[in-house]
Design an enzyme around this catalytic site. Structure first.
Site, PDB file in Angstrom:
ATOM      1  CE  LYS A  97      -4.471   1.971   3.515  1.00 55.43           C
ATOM      2  NZ  LYS A  97      -4.350   1.345   4.179  1.00 55.43           N
ATOM      3  CB  SER A 150      -7.887   3.844   3.071  1.00 56.76           C
ATOM      4  OG  SER A 150      -7.100   2.929   3.971  1.00 56.76           O
ATOM      5  CB  SER A 176      -8.031   0.705   6.723  1.00 58.55           C
ATOM      6  OG  SER A 176      -8.603   1.564   6.208  1.00 58.55           O
TER       7      SER A 176
HETATM    8  N1  GLN Z   1     -12.991   3.446   6.733  1.00 65.40           N
HETATM    9  C1  GLN Z   1     -12.409   4.341   8.907  1.00 65.40           C
HETATM   10  C2  GLN Z   1     -11.897   5.524   8.073  1.00 65.40           C
HETATM   11  O1  GLN Z   1     -12.006   6.208   7.303  1.00 65.40           O
HETATM   12  C3  GLN Z   1     -11.200   2.961   8.734  1.00 65.40           C
HETATM   13  C4  GLN Z   1      -9.833   3.822   7.966  1.00 65.40           C
HETATM   14  C5  GLN Z   1      -8.264   2.583   8.130  1.00 65.40           C
HETATM   15  O2  GLN Z   1      -8.358   1.916   8.614  1.00 65.40           O
HETATM   16  N2  GLN Z   1      -6.828   3.272   7.311  1.00 65.40           N
HETATM   17  O3  GLN Z   1     -11.611   5.770   9.647  1.00 65.40           O
END
Ligand code: GLN
Length: 456
Positions: A54, A129, A153
């Site tokens: 990532k 994400s 995420s």
């Molecule tokens: N959807 C969650 C957020 O927007 C998780 C994001 C993540 O785990 N990086 O914070």
């Protein structure tokens, strides 16, 4: 194998999963490895494994941008500990993967480099994400990938894409070289098509690290020998009967719990009265930490700097940051700064910390009585592109089942369970107590065997 993946990547460019492909370098490494094998020289535990990472994980000499304009063109000065360990065991890193800007989002629509498409249905999001990391494994563009999981995420996109996604215990994998979003929640996670691949990578990258004081000194046990026994499982009534959960999925989980019982496991209902508080607590705490972490992007030390001349210093910062950050990141910096401001600190930040403590205590109470908690990963299948883009609250609420494990720092995994009548896959989430990844992976394998699920 590298050639196969390069071909696959070329065929699926429209998915927008990769931000950069390290074509030449990956081929050179593969050739070097082949030569060593031919000469009978020893090779590492990950020889032959092709991995994508990532775009929030640093790899020395390669670009890293957190999918943000503010870091456009920035090159990593050092490698993340996880990356160092992969390379030391001869894994081949094939490229870096698209994601939501600074890992903030649930759909991958917040990337400065455009959305990633779900390979099963191009009108739907892959989740976020770590959307690029999930699609790279889903569409067979690499064997395994690394993502980061601050509030879901890794597990949520794994669920939306029909693959396996592991978020280890907080501190199990060093965060050194992982671009920070919310430091007391962030954890590198692993995507794969099966448990064995995920366990093999975890084995290599887990463990103490002198560069990250929050990386645990807890010994790394054998994750690759899985245990077969009858498990004591709890499900959370408040999660299963939550009004937000898709009806058809609810029925799917209930019949799955019955299957577990027929297989010899015990499945018992447990109460968890705090479920409706976890999303607010998560968004207060993570935005607070993000507003602090992201203050380093000031146009002076890193990345984007406004081209406007003769600005006062404060205006220079404002301009550089306004131009560099996207809408969602700005929203979170503002929210985080607000909840930390003198007049509101106790009402929001302190309160959320208290909720976190209640959640940790309650969860560890349940996990001291059971081997695992099993619950949905997400309340619905993958959203349509744009479906929630204008409604941040609806988007945040969809994180209800995943943020729990990050608030409590416990390990959790999403494994594919079945297809919805809308054609999309959905998974089930397994949570165990801190540093019990060996059990977590064993239960996950048990679930996959039981369902004979083949990843998408
Ligand atoms: N959807 C969650 C957020 O927007 C998780 C994001 C993540 O785990 N990086 O914070």
């Amino acid at each position: 194998m590298v050639r196969y993946y390069l071909y696959q990547i070329e065929q699926t460019k429209h998915l927008n999963a990769f931000l950069e492909v390290f074509e030449e370098e990956a081929l050179l490494k593969a050739h070097a490895l082949d030569t060593r094998i031919k000469n009978g020289e020893p090779v590492g535990a990950l020889a032959g494994i092709v991995i994508g990472i990532k775009d929030v994980i640093c790899y020395k000499g390669h670009k890293v941008s957190a999918a943000s304009r503010i870091l456009e063109g920035f090159t990593s000065l050092y490698s993340a500990t996880a990356v160092e360990r992969l390379l030391a065991e001869d894994a081949i890193i094939i490229g870096n993967l698209n994601c939501d800007e600074f890992a903030m989002g649930s759909t991958n629509e917040n990337s400065a480099y455009g959305p990633v498409l779900n390979a099963l249905d191009n009108t739907r999001v892959p989740g976020g994400s770590s959307g690029g990391s999930a699609v790279a494994v889903q569409a067979d563009l690499c064997m395994v990938s690394l993502g980061s999981d601050t509030g879901g995420s890794v597990r949520q996109p794994a669920d939306f894409c029909g693959i396996v996604g592991l978020k280890p215990t907080y501190g199990r994998i060093s965060r050194y070289g992982l671009i920070a979003y919310a430091s007391s929640f962030d954890q590198i996670g692993i995507f794969g098509r099966n448990i064995a691949d995920v366990a093999r990578v975890l084995q290599v990258i887990a463990g103490p690290d002198g560069y990250d004081s929050t990386a645990s000194k807890e010994e790394v046990p054998d994750y690759q020998t899985l245990h077969n026994k009858s498990w004591k499982i709890a499900y959370l009534k408040d999660a299963l009967f939550h009004p937000g959960l898709d009806e058809e999925m609810k029925k799917g989980y209930i019949s799955f719990f019955e299957e577990l019982e027929s297989a010899g496991d015990s499945v018992t209902a447990a109460d968890f009265a705090y479920l409706d508080y976890v999303v607010p607590a998560y968004y207060v705490l993570t935005t607070a930490e993000a507003s602090s972490n992201l203050s380093r992007f000031d146009g002076v030390k890193y990345g984007h700097r406004t081209s406007l001349k003769n600005l006062e210093l404060a205006d220079f910062y404002k301009k550089s940051r306004s131009e560099g950050f996207g809408k969602e990141v700005k929203r979170r910096i503002l929210l985080g700064t607000f909840v930390l401001s003198a007049g509101y600190y106790d009402a929001y930040f302190t309160k959320a910390q208290q909720v976190r403590r209640l959640v940790v205590d309650k969860l560890s109470e349940i996990l001291s009585q059971y081997d695992a908690i099993i619950m949905p990963t997400v309340p619905s299948t993958a959203f349509k592109i744009g479906e929630k883009a204008d409604d941040p609250i609806a988007m945040y609420l969809a994180d209800i089942y995943t943020v729990l494990a990050n608030l409590a720092g416990v390990p959790a995994i999403s494994v594919p369970l079945q297809r919805h009548s809308n054609g999309m896959p959905y998974g089930v989430q397994i949570i165990t107590k801190q540093f019990s990844e060996a059990n977590l992976l064993s239960i996950a394998e048990h679930v996959m065997q039981l369902r004979r699920v083949t990843p998408v």
